[in-house]
Enzyme design. Structure first.
Site, mmCIF file in Angstrom:
data_model
loop_
_atom_site.group_PDB
_atom_site.id
_atom_site.type_symbol
_atom_site.label_atom_id
_atom_site.label_comp_id
_atom_site.label_asym_id
_atom_site.label_seq_id
_atom_site.Cartn_x
_atom_site.Cartn_y
_atom_site.Cartn_z
ATOM 1 C CD GLU A 33 21.256 -9.201 -11.837
ATOM 2 O OE1 GLU A 33 20.735 -8.687 -10.822
ATOM 3 O OE2 GLU A 33 22.425 -8.972 -12.202
ATOM 4 C CD GLU B 52 25.137 -11.765 -9.279
ATOM 5 O OE1 GLU B 52 24.714 -11.212 -10.301
ATOM 6 O OE2 GLU B 52 24.818 -12.927 -8.968
HETATM 7 N N1 T1G Z 1 34.261 -9.937 -15.418
HETATM 8 C C1 T1G Z 1 35.526 -9.764 -15.859
HETATM 9 N N2 T1G Z 1 36.365 -10.788 -16.241
HETATM 10 C C2 T1G Z 1 35.857 -12.017 -16.191
HETATM 11 C C3 T1G Z 1 34.535 -12.282 -15.735
HETATM 12 C C4 T1G Z 1 33.721 -11.174 -15.347
HETATM 13 N N3 T1G Z 1 32.454 -11.326 -14.928
HETATM 14 N N4 T1G Z 1 34.335 -13.621 -15.780
HETATM 15 C C5 T1G Z 1 35.480 -14.163 -16.243
HETATM 16 N N5 T1G Z 1 36.390 -13.211 -16.496
HETATM 17 C C6 T1G Z 1 37.743 -13.412 -17.038
HETATM 18 C C7 T1G Z 1 38.639 -14.236 -16.092
HETATM 19 O O1 T1G Z 1 39.265 -13.430 -15.160
HETATM 20 C C8 T1G Z 1 39.624 -14.851 -17.072
HETATM 21 O O2 T1G Z 1 40.571 -13.875 -17.374
HETATM 22 C C9 T1G Z 1 38.787 -15.080 -18.323
HETATM 23 O O3 T1G Z 1 37.638 -14.217 -18.197
HETATM 24 C C10 T1G Z 1 38.285 -16.484 -18.445
HETATM 25 O O4 T1G Z 1 37.631 -16.836 -17.241
HETATM 26 C C11 T1G Z 1 25.063 -6.637 -11.548
HETATM 27 C C12 T1G Z 1 27.313 -7.213 -10.165
HETATM 28 C C13 T1G Z 1 32.142 -17.632 -16.829
HETATM 29 C C14 T1G Z 1 32.181 -19.766 -15.607
HETATM 30 O O5 T1G Z 1 30.675 -14.164 -11.021
HETATM 31 O O6 T1G Z 1 32.477 -17.852 -13.140
HETATM 32 O O7 T1G Z 1 27.103 -9.717 -12.531
HETATM 33 O O8 T1G Z 1 42.566 -15.011 -16.483
HETATM 34 O O9 T1G Z 1 39.256 -18.645 -16.573
HETATM 35 O O10 T1G Z 1 36.964 -21.407 -16.460
HETATM 36 O O11 T1G Z 1 24.335 -8.534 -10.536
HETATM 37 O O12 T1G Z 1 34.744 -17.113 -15.599
HETATM 38 O O13 T1G Z 1 42.033 -15.162 -18.893
HETATM 39 O O14 T1G Z 1 42.754 -12.995 -17.865
HETATM 40 O O15 T1G Z 1 37.088 -18.304 -15.333
HETATM 41 O O16 T1G Z 1 35.819 -21.018 -18.675
HETATM 42 C C15 T1G Z 1 28.834 -12.306 -11.756
HETATM 43 C C16 T1G Z 1 32.373 -15.056 -13.157
HETATM 44 C C17 T1G Z 1 29.563 -11.022 -11.854
HETATM 45 C C18 T1G Z 1 30.908 -15.134 -13.166
HETATM 46 C C19 T1G Z 1 34.007 -19.195 -17.243
HETATM 47 N N6 T1G Z 1 29.451 -13.282 -12.627
HETATM 48 N N7 T1G Z 1 33.001 -15.901 -14.159
HETATM 49 O O17 T1G Z 1 34.900 -20.020 -16.597
HETATM 50 O O18 T1G Z 1 37.078 -19.213 -17.663
HETATM 51 S S1 T1G Z 1 28.893 -9.845 -10.731
HETATM 52 C C20 T1G Z 1 30.344 -14.151 -12.175
HETATM 53 C C21 T1G Z 1 33.030 -17.241 -14.031
HETATM 54 C C22 T1G Z 1 27.440 -9.337 -11.469
HETATM 55 C C23 T1G Z 1 25.345 -8.074 -11.329
HETATM 56 C C24 T1G Z 1 26.614 -8.390 -10.640
HETATM 57 C C25 T1G Z 1 33.835 -17.987 -15.045
HETATM 58 C C26 T1G Z 1 33.004 -18.611 -16.192
HETATM 59 P P1 T1G Z 1 42.038 -14.282 -17.662
HETATM 60 P P2 T1G Z 1 37.824 -18.291 -16.610
HETATM 61 P P3 T1G Z 1 36.229 -20.525 -17.373
#
Ligand code: T1G
Length: 678
Positions: free
Chosen positions: A102, A122
């Site tokens: 976004e 999301e």
């Molecule tokens: N927020 C907080 N922590 C996050 C995070 C996030 N968005 N994404 C990952 N982490 C933490 C995760 O818990 C882990 O922590 C560490 O980072 C490594 O992640 C307004 C409301 C990017 C593909 O859904 O899909 O935006 O266990 O083990 O395998 O519209 O993380 O080490 O303590 O997964 O390399 C939308 C979520 C949010 C993407 C990387 N975004 N993340 O994968 O590492 S909602 C997502 C992922 C939003 C807006 C809305 C994956 C990754 P820890 P990991 P990875």
């Protein structure tokens, strides 16, 4: 976290918020400041927005959800970027996901490395893009493609992004920053800069075909069954086509506010963090060394052996597969090729990839061929004596330092390990059938399993695309142990008057893909049944004696038509009623809620015992097992999280009503109004 520097007349804004540049409050504030700075400074002609570390912004900071909002909000930051008088170029590497994409949509231009992925996941968190993504993306790539990305949450490749016009340019994989700065300098000469929120060219097409929004949910009904967010996503994209931008944004806002506090979103966010927590092994030192696994041996080329081998071949790890007879070996190898070719026909693999994987396979009839393997996985018939024989042999053949794993789904791993001189090298790797498809892997930790063997197994599971959960040695480990409770209750319920099809309907309505009786008919009621020794002692015996052995005989608990569609069977009803009468068990009408509670609460109770006995590290691991191995509906978060949502006090009380003694952990939590998942 946000730093700026000048590269000539280009302001380079860099985010550094490891591990995934989540858009936490500090990052948002820093971005707003940087954009304001760029606007003020005359020496700035353009801005490049980039991230340090392994990825571009991976979205909003999910850990901030449910907490009091802090300004600036993400929509405010993105609106400021879009309104910037200086062109802003997003330089994307890794994953631009959710709020990250976004942000990029708020930028005037987007450039990415070819390996980048772009997505709005999301919906997988039970929400929808809430920072303009549902309104800007359709305006940039058109409604049909935007609908697919937003409702499925699946990312697209950079090349696809370029083809759709989401990206303006692809950078060289190694020189993203320099390419972005050069591109920024180039566009800074343009009079006008595209602002996604103002575009209408792409949505006009969809306005001409409103049936899109009727077709899409129909075509994807099965996939989205039970989930609330996909429909909301569709409504938001529809608003983008039908309403002016500002109205559409209001609709998006209204929808996300509703979803973000929903039980489904709380459950799916729990699942997000539970999947990541499962990979952590609490009590082994972080510096525990990994054992290199460059070659794998698999003993047994049956359904499990073949499926297990495919996981390693697909990950580029050579596999030696051993069988006793040539025919069985040939059959196993042919099945693996058939499965690969079927996947290729669905376009999920290329012919080259199929050949590459099969070329890494070394079929053999000689146990000694396993001598050089770093890991040997036994997948022979589920019989303790046979497995002990196999491990005695492996102990003499396998090289020192090799990991010896058993694929048993219930047997005592310590007993198997004890027949070897190296119990520390023995571990359970419980794959689920079909092993090349099912994501779940129960890693069964023996009493003597060493930390390097355990850690290596967890690390390897990621490499082969599995979600692994550590389980202790107990009958049925985590999943099958709890399943046994449900199966037992299902049998009890039909003896008390519930019909098999009522029991199945209640579980399917709850969200399971199938109920226990449908599952038994699919698997075949005569597995492990012997005609000669059958004495009609169980309902299953009687059904098998009457040749009601499941779908394969056109009848089991259900009657099946020529298209294998099930229908309730009056004959089965009679058989069960007669059986209950003979056992002196009165039959009664049982309400759906009681059926549900009787099936699921004892499972939860067994889950609590598993935690009491430290057979699982944490409650969320049990949730991950059931979500990825047994079809538990994700939008409820898994059995332990669901029980938390129901209220442990209520669960404990009902269990007592049904004659169960709540496990001590459950009783304690219920008394203190606690939760399994803190
Ligand atoms: N927020 C907080 N922590 C996050 C995070 C996030 N968005 N994404 C990952 N982490 C933490 C995760 O818990 C882990 O922590 C560490 O980072 C490594 O992640 C307004 C409301 C990017 C593909 O859904 O899909 O935006 O266990 O083990 O395998 O519209 O993380 O080490 O303590 O997964 O390399 C939308 C979520 C949010 C993407 C990387 N975004 N993340 O994968 O590492 S909602 C997502 C992922 C939003 C807006 C809305 C994956 C990754 P820890 P990991 P990875």
């Amino acid at each position: 976290m946000i730093t700026t520097r000048m590269e000539g007349d280009v302001l380079v804004v860099t985010s550094n918020n490891p591990p995934v540049n989540a858009l936490s409050h500090v990052v948002r504030a820093g971005l707003a400041e940087a954009i304001a700075e760029a606007a003020k400074r005359d020496d700035v002609r353009a801005v490049v927005l980039r991230c340090d570390g392994r990825t571009f912004f991976a979205g909003a900071d999910i850990t901030e959800f449910g907490k009091p909002p802090q300004r600036p909000s993400l929509p405010e930051v993105i609106d400021a970027i879009e309104a910037s008088p200086k062109p802003v170029v997003a330089a994307i590497h890794g994953t631009a996901l959710g709020g990250g994409l976004e942000i990029a949509l708020g930028c005037h231009y987007r450039i990415a490395v070819p390996s980048a992925k772009l997505g709005l996941p999301e919906v997988k968190l039970g929400i929808l893009p809430g920072a303009g993504g549902t309104q800007r993306l359709p305006r940039v790539i058109g409604a049909p493609e935007a609908l697919r990305m937003i409702v499925t949450g699946d990312p697209i490749s950079a090349q696809k992004g370029l083809d759709l016009g989401l990206l303006d340019k692809l950078a060289n994989e190694k020189t993203l920053e320099a390419d972005a700065i050069a591109f920024a300098r180039e566009v800074s000469t343009h009079k006008e800069h595209p602002r996604a929120s103002r575009r209408t060219d792409k949505i006009a097409e969809a306005a001409a075909d409103p049936s899109l929004f009727d077709r899409f949910p129909k075509e994807n009904a099965q996939r989205f069954r039970g989930f609330e967010a996909p429909l909301a996503c569709l409504q938001a994209v529809k608003a983008a086509v039908e309403l002016p931008y500002e109205e559409g944004i209001k609709k998006e806002r209204e929808l996300i506010i509703k979803l973000i506090s929903s039980d489904q979103s709380k459950a799916l966010r729990h699942v997000f963090f539970a999947e990541r927590a499962a990979a952590k092994i609490d009590d082994i030192p972080a510096d525990t060394p990994l054992i290199p696994v460059k070659s794998v041996g698999v003993l047994g080329a049956g359904t499990m052996g073949g499926g297990i081998s495919m996981n390693f071949l697909s990950a580029g790890i050579p596999v030696t597969i051993v069988e006793r007879e040539q025919a069985a070996l040939d059959r196993g190898v042919a099945t693996m090729r058939k499965n690969y070719e079927a996947t290729a026909r669905k376009g999920r693999l290329t012919a080259e990839q199929v050949e590459k994987a099969m070329s890494l396979l070394n079929p053999s009839l000689d146990y000694n061929a396993l001598a050089a393997c770093d890991l040997v996985i036994e997948a022979v018939f589920e019989n303790m004596d046979l497995k002990k024989d196999v491990f005695r042999q492996l102990d003499t053949i396998a090289k020192p330092g090799a990991i010896l794993a058993t694929n048993t789904s219930a047997l005592n791993v310590d007993e198997i390990a004890a027949v070897t001189k190296r119990p520390e090298a023995v571990i359970g790797l419980h794959f689920f059938s079909p092993a090349n498809i099912m994501r779940l892997l129960e890693i069964v930790r023996g009493a003597k399993t060493s930390a390097p063997v355990l850690k290596t197994s967890m690390d390897l599971s990621k490499k082969i695309g599995k979600i692994a959960v550590v389980a202790g040695v107990c009958p049925g480990f985590i999943g099958n142990r709890m399943l046994a409770m449900r199966q037992r209750e299902a049998q009890k319920l039909i003896m008390e008057g519930a019909k098999p099809w009522d029991v199945d309907r209640v579980l399917v309505n709850f969200g399971f893909p199938m109920g226990p009786f449908q599952m038994s008919d699919l698997a075949g009621l005569d597995i492990g049944w012997n005609k000669a020794s059958s004495k009609g002692e169980t309902i299953r015996d009687v059904l098998c004696e009457r040749d009601r052995r499941g779908q394969k005989t056109g009848k089991g608990y259900y009657d099946y038509d020529e298209n294998r569609r099930p229908s309730p069977s009056p004959e089965v009803e009679e058989i069960i009623a007669a059986f209950a009468a003979k056992a002196g068990r009165p039959q009664r009408a049982i309400a759906d809620q009681e059926i549900l509670e009787c099936l699921l609460y004892p499972m939860v109770n067994e889950g609590a015992k598993i935690l009491d006995e430290h057979m699982a590290q944490r409650a969320s691991d049990i949730d991950i097992v059931w979500l990825n191995g047994y079809g538990w509906p994700a939008w409820t978060g898994g059995p332990m999280f669901w029980a938390d949502t129901v209220g442990l006090h209520k669960v404990a009380k009902a269990l007592e009503t049904y004659g169960y003694e709540p496990a001590s952990l459950l009783a304690k939590k219920a008394a203190g109004d606690g939760r399994f998942n803190a």
